[in-house]
Design an enzyme around this catalytic site. Structure first.
Site, PDB file in Angstrom:
ATOM      1  N   HIS A  76      -9.840 -24.880  25.058  1.00  0.00           N
ATOM      2  CA  HIS A  76     -10.525 -24.585  26.338  1.00  0.00           C
ATOM      3  C   HIS A  76      -9.644 -24.671  27.353  1.00  0.00           C
ATOM      4  O   HIS A  76      -9.860 -23.635  28.521  1.00  0.00           O
ATOM      5  CB  HIS A  76     -11.704 -25.764  26.391  1.00  0.00           C
ATOM      6  N   ASP A 105      -1.458   3.119  45.564  1.00  0.00           N
ATOM      7  CA  ASP A 105      -1.492   2.318  44.426  1.00  0.00           C
ATOM      8  C   ASP A 105      -0.460   1.314  44.341  1.00  0.00           C
ATOM      9  O   ASP A 105       0.029   0.809  45.248  1.00  0.00           O
ATOM     10  CB  ASP A 105      -1.224   3.223  42.810  1.00  0.00           C
ATOM     11  N   TRP A 140      -4.072 -29.193  26.890  1.00  0.00           N
ATOM     12  CA  TRP A 140      -3.436 -27.937  27.400  1.00  0.00           C
ATOM     13  C   TRP A 140      -2.045 -28.355  27.806  1.00  0.00           C
ATOM     14  O   TRP A 140      -1.438 -27.440  28.021  1.00  0.00           O
ATOM     15  CB  TRP A 140      -4.258 -27.276  28.519  1.00  0.00           C
ATOM     16  N   SER A 172       3.408 -11.679  30.927  1.00  0.00           N
ATOM     17  CA  SER A 172       2.412 -10.849  31.791  1.00  0.00           C
ATOM     18  C   SER A 172       2.143 -11.329  33.171  1.00  0.00           C
ATOM     19  O   SER A 172       2.311 -10.443  34.039  1.00  0.00           O
ATOM     20  CB  SER A 172       1.203 -11.056  31.033  1.00  0.00           C
ATOM     21  N   SER A 173       2.261 -12.567  33.315  1.00  0.00           N
ATOM     22  CA  SER A 173       2.093 -13.063  34.695  1.00  0.00           C
ATOM     23  C   SER A 173       3.505 -12.687  35.552  1.00  0.00           C
ATOM     24  O   SER A 173       3.259 -12.239  36.803  1.00  0.00           O
ATOM     25  CB  SER A 173       2.272 -14.785  34.777  1.00  0.00           C
ATOM     26  N   HIS A 256       2.355 -28.501  38.190  1.00  0.00           N
ATOM     27  CA  HIS A 256       1.854 -28.526  39.417  1.00  0.00           C
ATOM     28  C   HIS A 256       2.011 -27.592  40.452  1.00  0.00           C
ATOM     29  O   HIS A 256       0.563 -26.957  40.955  1.00  0.00           O
ATOM     30  CB  HIS A 256       2.292 -29.924  40.477  1.00  0.00           C
ATOM     31  N   GLU A 258       1.452 -24.574  39.123  1.00  0.00           N
ATOM     32  CA  GLU A 258       0.427 -23.772  38.525  1.00  0.00           C
ATOM     33  C   GLU A 258      -0.953 -24.143  39.174  1.00  0.00           C
ATOM     34  O   GLU A 258      -1.783 -23.136  39.427  1.00  0.00           O
ATOM     35  CB  GLU A 258       0.295 -23.976  37.134  1.00  0.00           C
ATOM     36  N   TYR A 260      -1.573 -24.346  42.388  1.00  0.00           N
ATOM     37  CA  TYR A 260      -1.604 -23.642  43.558  1.00  0.00           C
ATOM     38  C   TYR A 260      -1.629 -22.360  43.164  1.00  0.00           C
ATOM     39  O   TYR A 260      -2.004 -21.359  43.934  1.00  0.00           O
ATOM     40  CB  TYR A 260      -0.472 -24.176  44.279  1.00  0.00           C
ATOM     41  N   SER A 271     -10.647 -16.825  53.201  1.00  0.00           N
ATOM     42  CA  SER A 271     -10.341 -16.368  54.583  1.00  0.00           C
ATOM     43  C   SER A 271     -10.703 -15.195  54.820  1.00  0.00           C
ATOM     44  O   SER A 271     -10.581 -14.756  56.140  1.00  0.00           O
ATOM     45  CB  SER A 271      -8.838 -16.746  54.595  1.00  0.00           C
ATOM     46  N   HIS A 305       3.719 -36.963  39.999  1.00  0.00           N
ATOM     47  CA  HIS A 305       2.429 -37.870  40.266  1.00  0.00           C
ATOM     48  C   HIS A 305       1.525 -37.700  39.028  1.00  0.00           C
ATOM     49  O   HIS A 305       0.484 -38.369  39.179  1.00  0.00           O
ATOM     50  CB  HIS A 305       1.863 -37.257  41.633  1.00  0.00           C
ATOM     51  N   HIS A 306       1.919 -36.980  37.867  1.00  0.00           N
ATOM     52  CA  HIS A 306       1.123 -36.908  36.886  1.00  0.00           C
ATOM     53  C   HIS A 306       1.567 -38.052  35.882  1.00  0.00           C
ATOM     54  O   HIS A 306       1.085 -37.968  34.772  1.00  0.00           O
ATOM     55  CB  HIS A 306       1.189 -35.432  36.170  1.00  0.00           C
ATOM     56  N   THR A 331      -3.220 -28.646  53.553  1.00  0.00           N
ATOM     57  CA  THR A 331      -4.759 -28.293  53.215  1.00  0.00           C
ATOM     58  C   THR A 331      -5.556 -28.651  54.155  1.00  0.00           C
ATOM     59  O   THR A 331      -6.650 -27.848  54.244  1.00  0.00           O
ATOM     60  CB  THR A 331      -4.736 -29.082  52.062  1.00  0.00           C
ATOM     61  N   LYS A 334      -6.223 -25.880  56.681  1.00  0.00           N
ATOM     62  CA  LYS A 334      -7.036 -24.748  56.134  1.00  0.00           C
ATOM     63  C   LYS A 334      -8.365 -25.072  56.203  1.00  0.00           C
ATOM     64  O   LYS A 334      -9.174 -24.090  56.716  1.00  0.00           O
ATOM     65  CB  LYS A 334      -6.512 -24.325  54.566  1.00  0.00           C
ATOM     66  N   ARG A 453     -10.220 -39.940  28.795  1.00  0.00           N
ATOM     67  CA  ARG A 453     -10.512 -38.299  28.426  1.00  0.00           C
ATOM     68  C   ARG A 453     -10.045 -37.962  27.162  1.00  0.00           C
ATOM     69  O   ARG A 453      -9.609 -38.720  26.395  1.00  0.00           O
ATOM     70  CB  ARG A 453      -9.520 -37.532  29.337  1.00  0.00           C
TER      71      ARG A 453
HETATM   72 CU    CU Z   1      -0.230 -32.016  40.411  1.00  0.00          CU
END
Ligand code: CU
Ligand code: CA
Length: 529
Positions: A76, A105, A140, A172-173, A256, A258, A260, A271, A305-306, A331, A334, A453
């Site tokens: 998942h 293009d 994951w 791919s990314s 981390h 990721e 963002y 925006s 921090h994880h 943040t 924004k 979890r």
């Molecule tokens: Cu993090």
């Protein structure tokens, strides 16, 4: 003209369905492919979520066996992140970036095609890993030792398929990211300097750099897992002189940023939507860009921090705590700017705006709970609980969904020339926003009360909130099916609308700064030649 050349010309003007979609180099077609692929993956990973909410509906239910439960949670998470949310934003990038900068293009159309067509193969490997022996079960995050030797006590095929899938997804990314950078830096309309670039393009430009910096780190990490699995390297095996915590450092140095990678394109979308429905230019354009850059930079220095509970030195915990708290500053800029854009605006609340407002509120809940998790001493209480599950779903799960859904409501009329059913869209929105909070808000309390979890069953005291959460999840899941119905109905039978008049002409493609309106590729129909 000979008969042969005539046949050839006719063939090219009316490509077969297969040629059009498989060989396409058209950014709109590729954007559509990404979005369709993402929708399929959303449905798949979403149904998994429905299934484990059934398992967690009440204590004592034994619907999925405990091992399969961990496998469900693992797939998942991976499918949602790499198969659903990231391809959805890649699809939006393909549709919108050339239009916004006035390019015909993407800069590298064949690489664009390749970048997409890697995805179905990666997804197939990921899905295949479910049916072969050794289905991934470590979450994951793929922490060793469970991602090396599974609960069967053996190294089995499933884990290898996952590793190869991650490699393909990363390729791919990276191809997509290179294309976006080259397109934005080289193909802007004359007069569109970088400080006139539409905000979605800025957000994606920075995201693309994050992808190029972060994805190879993950590739390195999973390759080390692979050699640990098969070649006895012991990078992550204490018995061989390695350390499983090393994997956590590598994973979160990718993981981390990721977060963002997923949320910056969403910031870009918001925006555009907020100014269009406030009838005002975006407040603080330059500060929005500096905030994006600040968030991107900080995202690389907060990974541990994880890992507060891994026994890092106190100085380490403190550094990562303060660095993480710093992210609240850009943040906050924004959020402040979006609110200021709305301030004294002539607001209206069509479905895209409702989604944008939902995004702002949901992301703020995710951000505040992130501050709670960032506090190292308090994190010992929250670590590996449902508090974390709820936090990251608010931050990078459902907030991303609201940005994507809002973007599709906002730009679908421009893409298809057809308007969606506004009344049905608002019904879908209100069901969805209530249900999603019924799903996830109780999980904060479950986590604070100590529910861990990734467990298939739990103690009696967690029963009420879990039942509520499951009910919310099923309604939320059904509401997303209603969304897919609305989109299909629009594309195939929607009310035709004059493209230029949608949203009073403020479609976010016409940038609000005093630069010449970019030529965009709406001038040509979306057909390959
Ligand atoms: Cu993090
Ligand atoms: Ca159970």
């Amino acid at each position: 003209m000979t008969h042969a050349t005539m046949t050839h010309a006719a063939h090219d003007e009316h490509p077969t369905w297969l040629r059009r979609w498989v060989f396409t180099t058209n950014h709109k077609d590729i954007g559509t492919l990404y979005l369709v692929f993402a929708a399929l993956m959303f449905v798949f990973a979403g149904s998994q979520a429905m299934a484990f909410r059934l398992e967690l509906f009440a204590p004592g239910i034994q619907f999925i066996d405990p091992l399969a439960f961990n496998q469900f949670v693992t797939i998942h998470g991976l499918v949602m992140v790499f198969g659903a949310v990231m391809p959805a934003f890649a699809g939006l990038a393909n549709w919108l970036i050339p239009m916004m900068i006035g390019a015909p293009d993407m800069a590298l159309p064949r690489i664009n095609n390749w970048g997409f067509w890697i995805l179905p193969f990666a997804a197939s490997l990921l899905l295949l890993s479910i049916v072969v022996p050794g289905t991934p079960e470590a979450g994951w995050t793929m922490y060793p030792p469970l991602s090396i030797v599974g609960s069967s006590g053996k190294v089995q095929l499933g884990g290898d398929l996952l590793i190869f899938a991650v490699h393909l997804l990363g390729m791919s990314s990276i191809l997509g990211a290179i294309n976006i950078i080259v397109t934005i830096l080289n193909m802007r309309a004359p007069g569109m300097s970088l400080m006139k670039l539409p905000m979605f393009c800025w957000a994606w430009l920075i995201t693309a750099f994050l992808l190029i910096a972060a994805m190879p780190v993950l590739a390195g990490g999973v390759t080390m897992l692979l050699t640990d699995r098969h070649f006895g390297t012991s990078f992550f095996d204490a018995a061989g002189g390695g350390d499983p915590v090393l994997f956590q450092h590598i994973f979160w140095f990718f993981g981390h940023p990721e977060v963002y990678i997923i949320i910056l394109p969403a910031f870009g979308i918001i925006s555009h939507i907020v100014p269009a429905f406030s009838r005002k230019p975006l407040f603080g354009y330059a500060s929005m860009i500096y905030a994006l850059v600040g968030i991107a930079f900080l995202s690389f220095i907060v990974w541990a921090h994880h890992m507060y509970t891994t026994g890092m030195p106190l100085a380490g915990n403190l550094f990562f705590m303060y660095a993480t708290m710093l992210i609240a500053v850009p943040t906050g800029v924004k959020i402040f700017n979006w609110v200021s854009t709305m301030w004294k605006g002539s607001l209206s609340f069509e479905a895209p705006m409702l989604c944008a407002l939902a995004f702002i509120m949901i992301f703020t809940v995710g951000g505040f709970t992130g501050m709670m998790l960032a506090m190292a001493p308090a994190d010992y209480q929250y670590h590996d609980t449902y508090f974390v599950v709820s936090h990251f779903h608010y931050t990078m799960g459902i907030s991303a969904i609201y940005a994507i859904v809002g973007a599709i409501y906002f730009w679908l009329p421009k893409w298809s020339g057809r308007l969606y059913d506004e009344r049905l869209a608002r019904i879908q929105f209100w069901i969805s926003i209530v249900a999603v909070n019924v799903t996830f808000f109780p999980q904060f309390f479950l986590g604070l009360a100590g529910m861990p979890r990734r467990i298939p069953d739990y103690a009696l005291q967690f029963a009420d909130f879990n039942m509520l959460s499951s009910l919310g999840a099923w309604v939320f899941g059904s509401a997303q099916l209603l969304f897919l119905y609305i989109v299909l109905k629009t594309v195939f039978a929607g009310r035709r609308t004059a493209e230029a008049r949608v949203w009073d002409g403020a479609t976010g493609l016409e940038w609000t700064l005093p630069s010449p309106a970019p030529y965009h590729s709406f001038a040509t129909p979306p057909v390959v030649h």
